[in-house]
Scaffold this motif. Structure first.
Motif, PDB file in Angstrom:
ATOM      1  N   VAL A 142       0.838  -1.200   0.000  1.00 41.76           N
ATOM      2  CA  VAL A 142       0.000   0.000   0.000  1.00 41.76           C
ATOM      3  C   VAL A 142       0.875   1.254   0.000  1.00 41.76           C
ATOM      4  O   VAL A 142       0.650   2.183  -0.780  1.00 41.76           O
ATOM      5  CB  VAL A 142      -0.980  -0.014   1.194  1.00 41.76           C
ATOM      6  CG1 VAL A 142      -1.671   1.329   1.364  1.00 41.76           C
ATOM      7  CG2 VAL A 142      -2.012  -1.124   0.992  1.00 41.76           C
ATOM      8  N   GLU A 143       1.888   1.272   0.848  1.00 39.29           N
ATOM      9  CA  GLU A 143       2.780   2.435   0.907  1.00 39.29           C
ATOM     10  C   GLU A 143       3.527   2.631  -0.405  1.00 39.29           C
ATOM     11  O   GLU A 143       3.612   3.762  -0.920  1.00 39.29           O
ATOM     12  CB  GLU A 143       3.767   2.284   2.062  1.00 39.29           C
ATOM     13  CG  GLU A 143       3.109   2.383   3.427  1.00 39.29           C
ATOM     14  CD  GLU A 143       4.035   2.001   4.569  1.00 39.29           C
ATOM     15  OE1 GLU A 143       5.219   1.667   4.323  1.00 39.29           O
ATOM     16  OE2 GLU A 143       3.567   2.026   5.726  1.00 39.29           O
ATOM     17  N   THR A 144       4.061   1.568  -0.966  1.00 38.13           N
ATOM     18  CA  THR A 144       4.809   1.632  -2.220  1.00 38.13           C
ATOM     19  C   THR A 144       3.907   2.070  -3.367  1.00 38.13           C
ATOM     20  O   THR A 144       4.313   2.874  -4.214  1.00 38.13           O
ATOM     21  CB  THR A 144       5.442   0.259  -2.531  1.00 38.13           C
ATOM     22  OG1 THR A 144       6.304  -0.098  -1.457  1.00 38.13           O
ATOM     23  CG2 THR A 144       6.236   0.285  -3.818  1.00 38.13           C
ATOM     24  N   THR A 145       2.690   1.550  -3.395  1.00 34.20           N
ATOM     25  CA  THR A 145       1.754   1.911  -4.456  1.00 34.20           C
ATOM     26  C   THR A 145       1.414   3.393  -4.397  1.00 34.20           C
ATOM     27  O   THR A 145       1.359   4.062  -5.433  1.00 34.20           O
ATOM     28  CB  THR A 145       0.480   1.050  -4.365  1.00 34.20           C
ATOM     29  OG1 THR A 145       0.854  -0.321  -4.533  1.00 34.20           O
ATOM     30  CG2 THR A 145      -0.528   1.429  -5.436  1.00 34.20           C
ATOM     31  N   THR A 146       1.231   3.911  -3.207  1.00 30.45           N
ATOM     32  CA  THR A 146       0.952   5.339  -3.046  1.00 30.45           C
ATOM     33  C   THR A 146       2.108   6.167  -3.611  1.00 30.45           C
ATOM     34  O   THR A 146       1.893   7.140  -4.342  1.00 30.45           O
ATOM     35  CB  THR A 146       0.700   5.665  -1.559  1.00 30.45           C
ATOM     36  OG1 THR A 146      -0.405   4.871  -1.111  1.00 30.45           O
ATOM     37  CG2 THR A 146       0.390   7.126  -1.348  1.00 30.45           C
ATOM     38  N   VAL A 147       3.331   5.758  -3.321  1.00 34.55           N
ATOM     39  CA  VAL A 147       4.513   6.449  -3.845  1.00 34.55           C
ATOM     40  C   VAL A 147       4.578   6.322  -5.366  1.00 34.55           C
ATOM     41  O   VAL A 147       4.866   7.292  -6.076  1.00 34.55           O
ATOM     42  CB  VAL A 147       5.804   5.897  -3.184  1.00 34.55           C
ATOM     43  CG1 VAL A 147       7.051   6.412  -3.885  1.00 34.55           C
ATOM     44  CG2 VAL A 147       5.831   6.246  -1.706  1.00 34.55           C
ATOM     45  N   ARG A 148       4.284   5.142  -5.885  1.00 30.10           N
ATOM     46  CA  ARG A 148       4.317   4.924  -7.345  1.00 30.10           C
ATOM     47  C   ARG A 148       3.295   5.794  -8.063  1.00 30.10           C
ATOM     48  O   ARG A 148       3.580   6.317  -9.142  1.00 30.10           O
ATOM     49  CB  ARG A 148       4.069   3.454  -7.683  1.00 30.10           C
ATOM     50  CG  ARG A 148       5.137   2.524  -7.228  1.00 30.10           C
ATOM     51  CD  ARG A 148       6.358   2.672  -8.085  1.00 30.10           C
ATOM     52  NE  ARG A 148       7.385   1.817  -7.546  1.00 30.10           N
ATOM     53  CZ  ARG A 148       8.406   1.369  -8.213  1.00 30.10           C
ATOM     54  NH1 ARG A 148       8.565   1.693  -9.473  1.00 30.10           N
ATOM     55  NH2 ARG A 148       9.288   0.607  -7.637  1.00 30.10           N
ATOM     56  N   PHE A 149       2.123   5.944  -7.485  1.00 35.06           N
ATOM     57  CA  PHE A 149       1.130   6.828  -8.103  1.00 35.06           C
ATOM     58  C   PHE A 149       1.646   8.270  -8.130  1.00 35.06           C
ATOM     59  O   PHE A 149       1.450   8.975  -9.117  1.00 35.06           O
ATOM     60  CB  PHE A 149      -0.230   6.747  -7.395  1.00 35.06           C
ATOM     61  CG  PHE A 149      -1.097   5.623  -7.890  1.00 35.06           C
ATOM     62  CD1 PHE A 149      -1.458   5.538  -9.230  1.00 35.06           C
ATOM     63  CD2 PHE A 149      -1.555   4.651  -7.021  1.00 35.06           C
ATOM     64  CE1 PHE A 149      -2.256   4.504  -9.696  1.00 35.06           C
ATOM     65  CE2 PHE A 149      -2.359   3.607  -7.481  1.00 35.06           C
ATOM     66  CZ  PHE A 149      -2.709   3.538  -8.816  1.00 35.06           C
ATOM     67  N   GLN A 150       2.314   8.691  -7.067  1.00 37.84           N
ATOM     68  CA  GLN A 150       2.885  10.041  -7.057  1.00 37.84           C
ATOM     69  C   GLN A 150       3.963  10.177  -8.141  1.00 37.84           C
ATOM     70  O   GLN A 150       4.036  11.191  -8.836  1.00 37.84           O
ATOM     71  CB  GLN A 150       3.466  10.378  -5.678  1.00 37.84           C
ATOM     72  CG  GLN A 150       2.416  10.539  -4.601  1.00 37.84           C
ATOM     73  CD  GLN A 150       1.339  11.548  -4.965  1.00 37.84           C
ATOM     74  OE1 GLN A 150       1.609  12.648  -5.420  1.00 37.84           O
ATOM     75  NE2 GLN A 150       0.077  11.155  -4.808  1.00 37.84           N
ATOM     76  N   GLU A 151       4.781   9.134  -8.295  1.00 34.57           N
ATOM     77  CA  GLU A 151       5.799   9.126  -9.359  1.00 34.57           C
ATOM     78  C   GLU A 151       5.142   9.258 -10.726  1.00 34.57           C
ATOM     79  O   GLU A 151       5.582  10.049 -11.559  1.00 34.57           O
ATOM     80  CB  GLU A 151       6.584   7.813  -9.335  1.00 34.57           C
ATOM     81  CG  GLU A 151       7.757   7.770  -8.428  1.00 34.57           C
ATOM     82  CD  GLU A 151       8.479   6.437  -8.576  1.00 34.57           C
ATOM     83  OE1 GLU A 151       9.113   6.192  -9.624  1.00 34.57           O
ATOM     84  OE2 GLU A 151       8.382   5.623  -7.631  1.00 34.57           O
ATOM     85  N   LEU A 152       4.122   8.455 -10.957  1.00 36.20           N
ATOM     86  CA  LEU A 152       3.440   8.481 -12.254  1.00 36.20           C
ATOM     87  C   LEU A 152       2.807   9.840 -12.526  1.00 36.20           C
ATOM     88  O   LEU A 152       2.828  10.323 -13.657  1.00 36.20           O
ATOM     89  CB  LEU A 152       2.394   7.365 -12.331  1.00 36.20           C
ATOM     90  CG  LEU A 152       2.951   5.969 -12.573  1.00 36.20           C
ATOM     91  CD1 LEU A 152       1.910   4.901 -12.267  1.00 36.20           C
ATOM     92  CD2 LEU A 152       3.451   5.835 -14.008  1.00 36.20           C
TER      93      LEU A 152
END
Length: 121
Positions: free
Chosen positions: A35-45
Motif C-alpha cells: 500500500v505504501e509503495t503503491t501510493t509512492v508509485r502513483f505520485q511518481e506516475l
C-alpha cells in the motif's frame, strides 16, 4: 456491492489466509508495504510527462500492475494495463491515472473491511 472495483478475492485469500480475523503478521506487513509503495508509485506516475518519457511511464505502470495483481487488485490492474499498452493523449493519461488511483483506494478499503486486522497508515 455493484459499485465495488473488480477484486480477485481468491488471490488475496491465498496470501492472507482463510481467517479474515487472523492475517499472519508477515503478510500484513507485506500488504502494508504494498500500500505504501503503491501510493509512492502513483505520485511518481503523476510527476511523469507521458509525451516526454512514455517508456518510463509504461514501465512503471507495468511494475505496479504486476505487484497489485499478486494481491488481487484486478480493477486497478486493468486501468494500469491501458496506461502500459495503449495510445492516449496527456489528458487521457491523467484521467486514467486518477481512475487507477481511485480504484486502488476503494480496493484497499474493501480489503480492510474483509480483513479487519489489516491496518494502513
Amino acid at each position: 456491492m455493484a459499485n465495488e472495483p473488480d477484486f480477485d478475492w481468491s488471490q488475496a485469500a491465498s496470501l492472507l489466509g482463510d481467517d479474515p480475523q487472523d492475517v499472519p503478521e508477515e503478510m500484513a506487513a507485506i500488504v502494508q508495504e504494498l500500500v505504501e509503495t503503491t501510493t509512492v508509485r502513483f505520485q511518481e506516475l503523476k510527476g511523469k510527462d507521458i509525451e516526454a518519457d512514455p517508456k518510463t511511464v509504461r514501465g512503471l505502470a507495468h511494475q505496479l500492475r504486476g505487484s497489485l495483481l499478486n494481491f488481487g487488485f484486478t480493477g486497478v490492474a486493468t486501468v494500469l494495463w491501458k496506461i502500459e499498452k495503449t495510445e492516449y493523449t496527456p489528458d487521457e493519461y491523467l484521467k486514467m491515472l486518477a481512475e487507477a488511483e481511485s480504484l486502488f483506494v476503494a480496493s484497499t478499503r474493501m480489503l480492510t473491511e474483509r480483513y479487519p486486522t489489516l491496518r494502513f497508515s
